[in-house]
Design a protein around this motif. Structure first.
Motif, PDB file in Angstrom:
ATOM      1  N   PRO A  26      -8.019  -0.582  12.645  1.00 52.45           N
ATOM      2  CA  PRO A  26      -8.890  -1.339  11.738  1.00 52.45           C
ATOM      3  C   PRO A  26      -8.158  -1.928  10.532  1.00 52.45           C
ATOM      4  N   VAL A  27      -7.026  -1.372  10.163  1.00 52.84           N
ATOM      5  CA  VAL A  27      -6.239  -1.903   9.040  1.00 52.84           C
ATOM      6  C   VAL A  27      -5.846  -3.354   9.289  1.00 52.84           C
ATOM      7  N   CYS A  28      -5.742  -3.734  10.551  1.00 51.61           N
ATOM      8  CA  CYS A  28      -5.296  -5.087  10.902  1.00 51.61           C
ATOM      9  C   CYS A  28      -6.419  -6.118  10.905  1.00 51.61           C
ATOM     10  N   ALA A  29      -7.684  -5.679  10.813  1.00 52.48           N
ATOM     11  CA  ALA A  29      -8.791  -6.629  10.895  1.00 52.48           C
ATOM     12  C   ALA A  29      -9.861  -6.421   9.820  1.00 52.48           C
ATOM     13  N   ASP A  30      -9.874  -5.272   9.197  1.00 54.40           N
ATOM     14  CA  ASP A  30     -10.915  -4.952   8.222  1.00 54.40           C
ATOM     15  C   ASP A  30     -10.277  -4.782   6.839  1.00 54.40           C
ATOM     16  N   VAL A  31     -10.694  -5.620   5.903  1.00 54.03           N
ATOM     17  CA  VAL A  31     -10.093  -5.604   4.562  1.00 54.03           C
ATOM     18  C   VAL A  31     -10.288  -4.253   3.887  1.00 54.03           C
ATOM     19  N   ASP A  32     -11.470  -3.663   4.013  1.00 53.23           N
ATOM     20  CA  ASP A  32     -11.717  -2.361   3.384  1.00 53.23           C
ATOM     21  C   ASP A  32     -10.792  -1.287   3.955  1.00 53.23           C
ATOM     22  N   ALA A  33     -10.610  -1.286   5.256  1.00 54.26           N
ATOM     23  CA  ALA A  33      -9.698  -0.319   5.882  1.00 54.26           C
ATOM     24  C   ALA A  33      -8.259  -0.565   5.423  1.00 54.26           C
ATOM     25  N   ALA A  34      -7.886  -1.831   5.305  1.00 60.59           N
ATOM     26  CA  ALA A  34      -6.529  -2.160   4.840  1.00 60.59           C
ATOM     27  C   ALA A  34      -6.319  -1.659   3.412  1.00 60.59           C
ATOM     28  N   LYS A  35      -7.310  -1.882   2.550  1.00 58.42           N
ATOM     29  CA  LYS A  35      -7.190  -1.436   1.150  1.00 58.42           C
ATOM     30  C   LYS A  35      -7.179   0.090   1.071  1.00 58.42           C
ATOM     31  N   ALA A  36      -7.979   0.737   1.901  1.00 61.48           N
ATOM     32  CA  ALA A  36      -7.993   2.202   1.915  1.00 61.48           C
ATOM     33  C   ALA A  36      -6.634   2.758   2.354  1.00 61.48           C
ATOM     34  N   ALA A  37      -5.904   1.978   3.146  1.00 66.18           N
ATOM     35  CA  ALA A  37      -4.580   2.400   3.610  1.00 66.18           C
ATOM     36  C   ALA A  37      -3.477   1.999   2.630  1.00 66.18           C
ATOM     37  N   GLY A  38      -3.849   1.419   1.486  1.00 68.42           N
ATOM     38  CA  GLY A  38      -2.861   1.096   0.466  1.00 68.42           C
ATOM     39  C   GLY A  38      -2.392  -0.359   0.446  1.00 68.42           C
ATOM     40  N   HIS A  39      -2.985  -1.198   1.269  1.00 63.97           N
ATOM     41  CA  HIS A  39      -2.624  -2.619   1.272  1.00 63.97           C
ATOM     42  C   HIS A  39      -3.524  -3.372   0.299  1.00 63.97           C
ATOM     43  N   ARG A  40      -3.058  -4.513  -0.189  1.00 65.02           N
ATOM     44  CA  ARG A  40      -3.910  -5.311  -1.081  1.00 65.02           C
ATOM     45  C   ARG A  40      -4.815  -6.248  -0.308  1.00 65.02           C
ATOM     46  N   ASP A  41      -4.539  -6.454   0.975  1.00 65.43           N
ATOM     47  CA  ASP A  41      -5.373  -7.268   1.871  1.00 65.43           C
ATOM     48  C   ASP A  41      -4.885  -6.957   3.282  1.00 65.43           C
TER      49      ASP A  41
END
Length: 152
Positions: free
Chosen positions: A36-51
């Motif tokens: 989900p980090v690759c398609a969902d912004v919230d999941a990406a942010k929860a994993a420490g990415h800014r987008d």
């Protein structure tokens, strides 16, 4: 017609492209990426990415976004596309890249050589990917050009 080694050092016109979320989502789906980090912004942010993060080989897709008024390597060297193979590619990463980033691509021909008595010619190019003055990635790619005249 052999590729003239004098083209070594030739720089293609640089261009700039924006990294779009929709393209990243489509790419993730196309390669079967289910994280989900690759398609969902919230999941990406929860994993420490800014987008949404840019996946490793996505730079190759962005490099193909060259504007129509910028000649491709094949056009620049007047290579018959029917004789071209994608030979090799490699990536060196220096910083994470995300959706919303604006990237500039700077490409240079770094080598030209032949094998099999000139029947196969290789054109090697290197591309720097820059974000706001910072080098974020380097792409290395070689095209193999079959020279039908040498095969006779």
């Amino acid at each position: 017609m052999p590729i003239d080694p004098q083209v070594i050092g030739t720089e293609l016109p640089e261009f700039t492209v924006d990294v779009e979320r929709g393209r990243l989502r489509f790419f993730a789906k196309a390669i079967g990426e289910s994280n989900p980090v690759c398609a969902d912004v919230d999941a990406a942010k929860a994993a420490g990415h800014r987008d949404l993060p840019v996946p490793p080989t996505f730079f190759f897709c962005l490099e193909m976004e060259r504007p129509a008024d910028h000649p491709s390597l094949v056009e620049l060297l007047s290579i018959d596309i029917r004789h071209v193979l994608h030979g090799e590619q490699g990536f060196t990463y220096h910083a994470p890249v995300h959706a919303g980033d604006r990237l500039t691509f700077r490409t240079k021909i770094t080598d030209v050589y032949s094998k099999k008595g000139g029947a196969l010619e290789f054109v090697v190019r290197s591309t720097e990917v820059i974000r706001g003055g910072e080098l974020v990635a380097e792409l290395h790619n070689s095209l193999v050009v079959r020279n039908p005249e040498a095969a006779k």
